[in-house]
Write a protein that holds these residues in place. Sequence first.
Motif, short mmCIF file in Angstrom:
data_model
loop_
_atom_site.label_atom_id
_atom_site.label_comp_id
_atom_site.label_asym_id
_atom_site.label_seq_id
_atom_site.Cartn_x
_atom_site.Cartn_y
_atom_site.Cartn_z
N ALA A 15 2.92 -40.40 4.10
CA ALA A 15 4.28 -40.15 4.61
C ALA A 15 4.27 -39.17 5.79
N ALA A 16 3.56 -38.06 5.64
CA ALA A 16 3.57 -37.04 6.69
C ALA A 16 2.82 -37.53 7.93
N GLU A 35 -7.53 -42.33 8.58
CA GLU A 35 -7.19 -42.47 7.15
C GLU A 35 -8.48 -42.74 6.37
N LYS A 36 -8.61 -42.02 5.25
CA LYS A 36 -9.83 -42.12 4.43
C LYS A 36 -9.96 -43.48 3.72
N GLY A 42 -0.60 -44.06 1.99
CA GLY A 42 -0.76 -42.87 1.17
C GLY A 42 -0.37 -43.06 -0.28
N ASP A 43 -0.30 -41.93 -0.98
CA ASP A 43 -0.03 -41.93 -2.42
C ASP A 43 1.33 -42.50 -2.74
N LYS A 53 8.77 -46.24 -9.12
CA LYS A 53 10.17 -46.66 -9.16
C LYS A 53 10.28 -48.16 -9.49
N LEU A 278 -13.29 -31.65 4.40
CA LEU A 278 -12.73 -31.69 5.76
C LEU A 278 -13.46 -30.72 6.69
N ASP A 310 1.99 -32.85 1.44
CA ASP A 310 1.53 -32.15 0.23
C ASP A 310 0.48 -31.08 0.51
N GLN A 316 6.44 -31.06 -2.83
CA GLN A 316 5.61 -32.26 -2.76
C GLN A 316 6.45 -33.52 -3.01
N PHE A 317 7.20 -33.88 -1.96
CA PHE A 317 8.03 -35.08 -1.98
C PHE A 317 7.81 -35.84 -0.68
N THR A 318 8.06 -37.14 -0.73
CA THR A 318 7.92 -37.95 0.47
C THR A 318 8.90 -37.51 1.55
C1 FAD Z 1 3.59 -40.90 -9.67
C2 FAD Z 1 4.24 -40.24 -8.50
C3 FAD Z 1 5.56 -40.52 -8.20
C4 FAD Z 1 6.17 -39.93 -7.11
N1 FAD Z 1 7.46 -40.23 -6.87
C5 FAD Z 1 8.09 -39.64 -5.82
C6 FAD Z 1 9.45 -39.95 -5.53
O1 FAD Z 1 10.09 -40.72 -6.24
N2 FAD Z 1 10.03 -39.37 -4.46
C7 FAD Z 1 9.35 -38.49 -3.64
O2 FAD Z 1 9.93 -37.98 -2.69
N3 FAD Z 1 8.06 -38.18 -3.89
C8 FAD Z 1 7.41 -38.73 -4.95
N4 FAD Z 1 6.10 -38.45 -5.19
C9 FAD Z 1 5.39 -37.51 -4.28
C10 FAD Z 1 4.94 -38.21 -3.00
O3 FAD Z 1 4.14 -39.32 -3.32
C11 FAD Z 1 4.16 -37.23 -2.12
O4 FAD Z 1 4.87 -36.04 -1.98
C12 FAD Z 1 3.91 -37.84 -0.75
O5 FAD Z 1 3.12 -38.99 -0.86
C13 FAD Z 1 3.21 -36.82 0.14
O6 FAD Z 1 2.93 -37.38 1.38
P1 FAD Z 1 1.64 -36.91 2.18
O7 FAD Z 1 1.68 -37.61 3.48
O8 FAD Z 1 1.51 -35.46 2.16
O9 FAD Z 1 0.42 -37.45 1.29
P2 FAD Z 1 0.00 -38.94 0.96
O10 FAD Z 1 1.14 -39.86 1.02
O11 FAD Z 1 -0.80 -38.92 -0.28
O12 FAD Z 1 -0.97 -39.30 2.17
C14 FAD Z 1 -2.17 -38.63 2.37
C15 FAD Z 1 -3.15 -39.61 2.95
O13 FAD Z 1 -4.29 -38.89 3.37
C16 FAD Z 1 -5.46 -39.64 3.05
N5 FAD Z 1 -6.61 -38.75 3.01
C17 FAD Z 1 -7.02 -37.94 2.02
N6 FAD Z 1 -8.13 -37.28 2.40
C18 FAD Z 1 -8.42 -37.68 3.66
C19 FAD Z 1 -9.44 -37.36 4.59
N7 FAD Z 1 -10.39 -36.51 4.28
N8 FAD Z 1 -9.41 -37.94 5.81
C20 FAD Z 1 -8.43 -38.83 6.13
N9 FAD Z 1 -7.45 -39.19 5.28
C21 FAD Z 1 -7.44 -38.60 4.06
C22 FAD Z 1 -5.10 -40.25 1.70
O14 FAD Z 1 -5.92 -41.36 1.43
C23 FAD Z 1 -3.64 -40.63 1.92
O15 FAD Z 1 -3.51 -41.92 2.45
C24 FAD Z 1 5.45 -39.03 -6.28
C25 FAD Z 1 4.11 -38.75 -6.56
C26 FAD Z 1 3.51 -39.34 -7.66
C27 FAD Z 1 2.08 -39.02 -7.94
#
Ligand code: FAD
Length: 482
Positions: A15-16, A35-36, A42-43, A53, A278, A310, A316-318
Amino acid sequence: MATYDFDIGILGGGAAGLTVTSGASQFGAKTLLIEKENALGGDCLHYGCVPSKTLIKTAHVYHLMKNAGKYGLPPVDPRPVDYQEVARRIQSVIRVIEEYDSKERFCKLGAQVEFGNASFIDEHSVRLNGRSYSAKTWVIATGSSPAIPSIEGIDRTPYITNKELFSLDKLPKSMIAIGGGPVSIEMAQAFNRLGTQVTVIELGNQILGAEDKDMADQLLNILISEGITFYLGSATLSIKDLGSEKEVVIKNGEGKTLSLRAEIILIAVGRQANLKGLGLEGISVEFDKKGLKIDSRLRTNHRHIFAAGDTTGAYQFTHAAGYEGGIVLSNAILHLPRKVDYTNLPWCTYTDPELASIGMNEKRAKGAGVDYSVWTEEFKLNDRSLAEGEEEGQIKLLLDRKEKPIGIQILGPRAGDLVSEWVAIMNGKVRLSTIASAIHPYPTLGEINKRVIGTFFSSKIFSEKVKKALRFFFNLKGRACG
Ligand SMILES: Cc1cc2nc3c(=O)[nH]c(=O)nc-3n(C[C@H](O)[C@H](O)[C@H](O)COP(=O)(O)OP(=O)(O)OC[C@H]3O[C@@H](n4cnc5c(N)ncnc54)[C@H](O)[C@@H]3O)c2cc1C
């Protein structure tokens, strides 16, 4: 002046990272996204929001089928759930959204997307698949992973996390969820509704520790009434593999040691930032257990290396990740200094009923030493709730001494959507009297937002003082009955 291959490099395509990539490339910055995994999203897309959901909806439909009698329908006794079918539906939803997060789409926007494990080799360069890539600015948006607690036996006992939960090959007969946070509670209700016998173990004295206890306890009682077993104030001492079952030994709130058994153990005790590998130590980027150490403009101790999502260890939300992505864009690409402000950050736990929140709750207000008053309204007084058969829960409005709203919590149907009106009210600094006199459609759940404001105003409008004045000026004659 040093020259770099890219204006901006982003680690992590969640998301970020995708927010920054999309914005930066559309602003004309030469953008690299690494992206890894071998897919973007992402998650949230693969193991978080989207699958959870989707599963929650499926579980809700099954729950409604089993409770058809409540709606005046003939009772239904549905066949047991085939989890592979459920998992297929989850994957089909992911596939649709995945298209939007494809490498091709970001390439069209102008970004170069690479897959693999990147590691910093100096403050401006990473090594990836044997090549080095340099960028003037970097963003660490690598997300988080489930935190794994140090419990005796955890290294010898199979367990699952949110990564495995959505692709199980069959519905488990029983599950022990360790942790009472949003991920655990949402999944506990969904699996319980699908037919799994669920037990939740939580160290604290309430579920959803960030919420006010009275709201969390109302939800707890609903979940207990649906058949979930809770052990609050309970420490997990050890886990053990017994073959088809796993044993979880806990010390419960009364200090008794209990042995619990289930087919699977779900670990959901929180998240830890993905920072390993990293090469951050090599370039002295500071971080701790929570995440990267950053300032209010999301800069690490190296001002050209930013964090979003995150990895900040904040919220820690999308939607927080998206918001932080926007802050990074403003600071790093537009060079317009912008600080994060989480005052009006909403969130929602998607149980049934949902529990949504924005601003301060009583816990946070007390912690900040803010004086407040509380105004509530119950869903059982909302006509639409009754018609929908979803009358559990309440809205709770906190006002400060100047009678301005400082926070809202809603436990009720569609609370996550209902809180959006408060997003507008609080960000737009809209006066409560404006909402009180605005017309809301009837019958809607949204009327509860107006009603709670009405509860506050009626204590003033229908006061003895006002009645006395009206009697004096207009000779009103008072009560006509009893
Ligand atoms: C079960 C569950 C339900 C959730 N439900 C909600 C919800 O309903 N609403 C909400 O707002 N939030 C929810 N969240 C939280 C939400 O998923 C996270 O806050 C959000 O995905 C964070 O975005 P991000 O970009 O920081 O990380 P991510 O979306 O996880 O993206 C990080 C990316 O970085 C990649 N990566 C990792 N290491 C490396 C590396 N060394 N080099 C390159 N890439 C790398 C990963 O593979 C991943 O693709 C939920 C989380 C979980 C676990």
